[in-house]
Write a protein that holds these residues in place. Structure first.
Motif, mmCIF file in Angstrom:
data_model
loop_
_atom_site.group_PDB
_atom_site.id
_atom_site.type_symbol
_atom_site.label_atom_id
_atom_site.label_comp_id
_atom_site.label_asym_id
_atom_site.label_seq_id
_atom_site.Cartn_x
_atom_site.Cartn_y
_atom_site.Cartn_z
ATOM 1 N N GLU A 1 -7.622 9.850 -1.575
ATOM 2 C CA GLU A 1 -7.011 9.341 -0.348
ATOM 3 C C GLU A 1 -8.090 8.733 0.542
ATOM 4 O O GLU A 1 -9.233 9.189 0.574
ATOM 5 C CB GLU A 1 -6.302 10.484 0.382
ATOM 6 N N THR A 2 -7.736 7.715 1.283
ATOM 7 C CA THR A 2 -8.633 7.007 2.217
ATOM 8 C C THR A 2 -9.990 6.729 1.582
ATOM 9 O O THR A 2 -11.033 7.142 2.088
ATOM 10 C CB THR A 2 -8.791 7.778 3.552
ATOM 11 N N THR A 3 -9.943 6.020 0.469
ATOM 12 C CA THR A 3 -11.168 5.657 -0.236
ATOM 13 C C THR A 3 -12.066 4.780 0.618
ATOM 14 O O THR A 3 -13.298 4.847 0.506
ATOM 15 C CB THR A 3 -10.803 4.924 -1.541
ATOM 16 N N ASN A 4 -11.489 3.952 1.482
ATOM 17 C CA ASN A 4 -12.304 2.965 2.200
ATOM 18 C C ASN A 4 -13.004 3.507 3.435
ATOM 19 O O ASN A 4 -14.127 3.101 3.748
ATOM 20 C CB ASN A 4 -11.484 1.723 2.561
ATOM 21 N N LEU A 5 -12.378 4.419 4.172
ATOM 22 C CA LEU A 5 -13.054 5.016 5.314
ATOM 23 C C LEU A 5 -12.289 6.233 5.785
ATOM 24 O O LEU A 5 -11.092 6.365 5.561
ATOM 25 C CB LEU A 5 -13.216 4.038 6.478
ATOM 26 N N SER B 1 -5.716 5.812 -1.903
ATOM 27 C CA SER B 1 -5.157 5.138 -0.731
ATOM 28 C C SER B 1 -6.256 4.422 0.014
ATOM 29 O O SER B 1 -7.440 4.763 -0.083
ATOM 30 C CB SER B 1 -4.415 6.107 0.206
ATOM 31 N N LEU B 2 -5.834 3.414 0.768
ATOM 32 C CA LEU B 2 -6.672 2.699 1.713
ATOM 33 C C LEU B 2 -5.999 2.774 3.075
ATOM 34 O O LEU B 2 -4.767 2.676 3.170
ATOM 35 C CB LEU B 2 -6.841 1.231 1.311
ATOM 36 N N GLN C 1 -1.384 -1.629 16.694
ATOM 37 C CA GLN C 1 -1.379 -0.208 17.034
ATOM 38 C C GLN C 1 -0.955 0.703 15.885
ATOM 39 O O GLN C 1 -0.912 1.929 16.070
ATOM 40 C CB GLN C 1 -0.433 0.035 18.224
ATOM 41 N N ARG C 2 -0.656 0.131 14.725
ATOM 42 C CA ARG C 2 -0.155 0.974 13.631
ATOM 43 C C ARG C 2 -0.888 0.641 12.342
ATOM 44 O O ARG C 2 -1.214 -0.515 12.046
ATOM 45 C CB ARG C 2 1.351 0.779 13.413
ATOM 46 N N ALA C 3 -1.120 1.690 11.568
ATOM 47 C CA ALA C 3 -1.751 1.560 10.258
ATOM 48 C C ALA C 3 -0.837 2.180 9.207
ATOM 49 O O ALA C 3 0.160 2.837 9.532
ATOM 50 C CB ALA C 3 -3.108 2.263 10.253
ATOM 51 N N VAL C 4 -1.186 1.955 7.940
ATOM 52 C CA VAL C 4 -0.519 2.637 6.836
ATOM 53 C C VAL C 4 -1.588 3.279 5.956
ATOM 54 O O VAL C 4 -2.719 2.800 5.872
ATOM 55 C CB VAL C 4 0.357 1.695 5.985
ATOM 56 N N ASN C 5 -1.195 4.364 5.319
ATOM 57 C CA ASN C 5 -2.022 5.059 4.340
ATOM 58 C C ASN C 5 -1.430 4.672 2.980
ATOM 59 O O ASN C 5 -0.472 5.285 2.526
ATOM 60 C CB ASN C 5 -1.942 6.566 4.589
ATOM 61 N N ARG C 6 -1.982 3.649 2.347
ATOM 62 C CA ARG C 6 -1.321 2.975 1.216
ATOM 63 C C ARG C 6 -2.134 3.086 -0.066
ATOM 64 O O ARG C 6 -3.314 2.751 -0.108
ATOM 65 C CB ARG C 6 -1.097 1.504 1.571
ATOM 66 N N GLY C 7 -1.470 3.582 -1.101
ATOM 67 C CA GLY C 7 -2.077 3.648 -2.418
ATOM 68 C C GLY C 7 -1.741 2.410 -3.228
ATOM 69 O O GLY C 7 -0.690 1.777 -3.027
ATOM 70 N N ALA D 1 1.655 -1.627 -8.358
ATOM 71 C CA ALA D 1 2.510 -0.815 -7.481
ATOM 72 C C ALA D 1 1.771 -0.508 -6.194
ATOM 73 O O ALA D 1 0.542 -0.403 -6.177
ATOM 74 C CB ALA D 1 2.921 0.479 -8.174
ATOM 75 N N ARG D 2 2.551 -0.369 -5.122
ATOM 76 C CA ARG D 2 2.059 0.069 -3.821
ATOM 77 C C ARG D 2 2.875 1.283 -3.406
ATOM 78 O O ARG D 2 4.083 1.345 -3.641
ATOM 79 C CB ARG D 2 2.246 -1.011 -2.749
ATOM 80 N N TYR D 3 2.209 2.219 -2.728
ATOM 81 C CA TYR D 3 2.930 3.378 -2.206
ATOM 82 C C TYR D 3 2.368 3.744 -0.836
ATOM 83 O O TYR D 3 1.163 3.960 -0.690
ATOM 84 C CB TYR D 3 2.805 4.589 -3.144
ATOM 85 N N ASP D 4 3.230 3.811 0.169
ATOM 86 C CA ASP D 4 2.850 4.254 1.502
ATOM 87 C C ASP D 4 3.178 5.737 1.651
ATOM 88 O O ASP D 4 4.315 6.163 1.401
ATOM 89 C CB ASP D 4 3.605 3.464 2.575
ATOM 90 N N LYS D 5 2.189 6.520 2.056
ATOM 91 C CA LYS D 5 2.353 7.964 2.225
ATOM 92 C C LYS D 5 3.571 8.260 3.094
ATOM 93 O O LYS D 5 3.707 7.749 4.209
ATOM 94 C CB LYS D 5 1.085 8.535 2.860
#
Length: 292
Positions: free
Chosen positions: A47-51, A90-91, A98-104, A115-119
């Motif tokens: 999860e959150t591989t980028n930061l 996820s990234l 003002q909004r982000a997604v936690n997306r795999g 495929a994409r998946y939003d937590k």
């Protein structure tokens, strides 16, 4: 003995992601290459591989939208260069000011996004040690369960806190997933208490392999994660495990073991649908079976 020779060599990348995406990309890419050199056909990052960033203002200063995100572009190129299925656990991505997604992302060997998946489930908790998290203040939850295909094998996509909601995994298994994925950044206290138990339970309940690449150790932002990336077989046995330091975890998955577990305990076929009737009646819960 399993009844089929269908196999998949997989690897989990364990990380200790910091606040700088460029450094995180480089670290992840080196470990993905190591996994591919070891023969992995499917590689999963956490999860959150980028930061990993707790400060909201700094988070949104750093985030990119999907179309311009350097991590996603780099990982697509890497999957293509190595000719592997690369599951970026996820990234963190911006979808508005003002909004982000936690997306795999599941990226195919051709570099295309398969495929994409939003937590779906947001981690909004207060822990006994004083740690408090409100994922929903920055992130928009997903609304759809997602299953995909890796070399003919059904893969169910989830992220971290989703692990505590077994109905999601049952739905993915009923949709044909034989491998359930849980890239995560579990806190150390919750990981010590529940990580192994929950992952093994999801495997046992669904007769499926569970693959969970984890963040581990003390991060640049001060957060401490549990690590212990796990590969669990369909009978609930841990067949590979990481520690707390960055590295890779490898295993060979035999899909015949899924068939064997589901034949021995056919709970997927025995499941019944219920709804609660008259839930306000003191001391009683009345259930009625619903058609499948």
């Amino acid at each position: 003995m399993s009844s089929t020779s269908e196999t998949l060599r997989v690897a989990l990348v364990q990380m200790r992601t910091g606040r700088t995406p460029a450094a995180s990309i480089d670290t992840a890419a080196a470990l993905v290459r190591e996994a591919a050199q070891a023969g992995a056909r499917y590689v999963q990052t956490p999860e959150t591989t980028n930061l990993m960033e707790l400060d909201r203002a700094r988070l949104f200063e750093t985030l990119h939208e999907e179309e311009s995100d350097p991590a996603l572009a780099a990982f697509r190129d890497l999957a293509r260069a190595l000719s592997i299925h690369l599951h970026v656990g996820s990234l963190a991505l911006k979808v508005s000011a003002q909004r982000a997604v936690n997306r795999g992302f599941l990226i195919g060997p051709d570099g295309a996004i398969a495929a994409r998946y939003d937590k779906i489930h947001m981690f909004d908790v207060d822990l006994d040690n004083g740690e408090s998290y409100r994922e929903s203040t920055a992130y928009r939850p997903g609304e759809q369960a997602v299953a995909a295909d890796v070399d003919g094998i059904g893969i169910g996509l989830t992220i971290c806190y989703d692990l505590r909601f077994p109905a999601l995994y049952r739905a993915l298994a009923e949709a044909g997933a034989r491998v359930l994925t849980v890239p995560a950044a579990f806190t150390r206290p919750t990981g010590e208490a529940h990580w192994h138990i929950l992952l093994r339970a999801r495997a046992i309940e669904n007769g499926a392999y569970v693959l969970a690449a984890a963040q581990g150790g003390r991060h640049e932002n001060g957060r401490e994660t549990y690590g212990h990336s796990l590969i669990v077989d369909p009978w609930g046995r841990v067949i590979a495990e990481g520690g707390t330091d960055p590295g890779i975890v490898l295993a060979e998955l035999d899909m015949g073991e899924v068939e064997t577990a589901r034949r021995r305990i056919p709970s997927l076929r025995h499941g019944r649908r219920f709804e609660v009737l008259d839930p306000g009646h003191a001391g009683h819960l009345h259930l009625v079976e619903k058609p499948n």
